[in-house]
Scaffold this active site. Structure first.
Site, short mmCIF file in Angstrom:
data_model
loop_
_atom_site.label_atom_id
_atom_site.label_comp_id
_atom_site.label_asym_id
_atom_site.label_seq_id
_atom_site.Cartn_x
_atom_site.Cartn_y
_atom_site.Cartn_z
N PHE A 78 -23.03 6.39 -31.14
CA PHE A 78 -23.61 7.55 -31.64
C PHE A 78 -23.43 8.74 -30.43
CE2 PHE A 78 -25.14 11.97 -32.67
CZ PHE A 78 -24.85 12.40 -33.23
N GLU A 79 -23.76 8.19 -28.51
CA GLU A 79 -23.54 7.96 -27.78
C GLU A 79 -22.43 8.40 -27.01
OE1 GLU A 79 -26.78 6.40 -29.06
OE2 GLU A 79 -27.60 8.90 -29.52
N ILE A 102 -21.39 -2.00 -37.34
CA ILE A 102 -21.44 -2.97 -38.33
C ILE A 102 -22.48 -2.18 -39.73
CG2 ILE A 102 -22.33 -5.29 -39.34
CD1 ILE A 102 -22.05 -5.86 -35.97
N HIS A 108 -26.53 4.86 -42.44
CA HIS A 108 -25.49 5.88 -41.96
C HIS A 108 -24.56 5.46 -41.23
CE1 HIS A 108 -28.93 5.30 -38.86
NE2 HIS A 108 -28.07 5.89 -37.88
N ARG A 147 -13.57 -10.35 -34.36
CA ARG A 147 -13.07 -9.16 -32.78
C ARG A 147 -12.67 -9.52 -31.88
NH1 ARG A 147 -11.21 -3.86 -36.56
NH2 ARG A 147 -9.97 -3.89 -35.03
N1 INI Z 1 -25.71 2.21 -33.53
C1 INI Z 1 -24.19 1.14 -33.10
O1 INI Z 1 -23.41 1.52 -32.30
N2 INI Z 1 -23.75 0.32 -34.39
C2 INI Z 1 -24.55 0.16 -35.34
O2 INI Z 1 -24.59 -0.15 -35.83
C3 INI Z 1 -25.44 0.63 -35.27
N3 INI Z 1 -26.50 1.46 -36.05
O3 INI Z 1 -26.55 0.42 -37.29
O4 INI Z 1 -27.14 2.05 -36.96
C4 INI Z 1 -26.15 1.97 -34.31
N4 INI Z 1 -27.60 2.92 -34.60
C5 INI Z 1 -27.54 3.86 -33.11
C6 INI Z 1 -26.95 5.03 -33.70
O5 INI Z 1 -25.30 4.89 -32.46
C7 INI Z 1 -27.72 5.82 -31.99
O6 INI Z 1 -28.03 5.10 -31.12
C8 INI Z 1 -29.08 6.38 -32.12
O7 INI Z 1 -28.99 7.43 -34.28
C9 INI Z 1 -29.28 7.21 -31.66
O8 INI Z 1 -28.47 8.49 -31.58
#
Ligand code: INI
Length: 179
Positions: A78-79, A102, A108, A147
């Protein structure tokens, strides 16, 4: 791998179309003097480190200097777009984003994976700097492992090659002279 054998054209098919126009942009890549930002997710870092290994192997083999590569670790996918934007504003020639979302691990999944992809596209279109989507979005850990193998199917390797290709495409389009 860019496409399957079923969906690939032969070189001769492509050359036939190229002969019909004046300008064809399909440049060879060269890593020399290219500054590259890599954004890597810490979430599932057993996978993202394998992607990073593949990306660095390709960049260094192509002649990118280790001095011209910067890696930013971020908490999760997300970041990734935020850090990609920061790199794009700091004068890199391309940004490579590496992550692993994954489905089995998250309720979410769609939000994290979708927002990451949308953000990456937004950054490259808003900044004019190629931002490569090397983020795995898989149903299972096994698929993510598959992958990120140490071979040409590794998504990090593919993303690094794409970054160098897009730098060259952008450069050559910029040099076009319509006459
Ligand atoms: N972030 C990932 O890079 N991969 C994931 O599978 C994942 N899951 O499973 O939730 C994930 N969540 C964290 C998200 O990217 C943020 O870091 C978090 O929500 C804080 O903003």
């Amino acid at each position: 791998m860019t496409s399957s054998s079923e969906t690939s054209a032969t070189r001769s098919d492509l050359d036939t179309q190229s002969r019909r126009v004046r300008h064809v942009i399909e440049p060879s890549v060269d890593g020399n003097l290219q500054k590259i930002g890599i954004v890597c997710g810490k979430f599932n870092d057993g996978i993202t480190n394998r992607l990073l290994t593949g990306a660095l192997d390709v960049l260094l083999a192509a002649g990118v200097s280790s001095r011209d590569i910067a890696i930013a670790w971020v908490p999760g996918a997300f970041e990734i777009p935020f850090a990609a934007q920061s790199f794009a504003r700091r004068g890199v020639h391309a940004v490579i984003t590496l992550g692993a979302v994954i489905r089995g691990d998250t309720g979410h999944y769609e939000v994290v994976a979708g927002e990451c992809a949308r953000g990456v596209q937004d950054v490259q279109l808003a900044t004019g700097v190629p931002v490569i989507f090397g983020v795995l979005t898989t149903n299972t850990v096994e698929q993510a492992l598959e992958r990120s193998l140490p071979d040409d199917t590794n998504k990090g390797r593919e993303s690094a090659a794409t970054a160098l290709e897009m730098i060259a495409v952008q450069r050559e389009i910029g040099r076009l002279e319509w006459r």
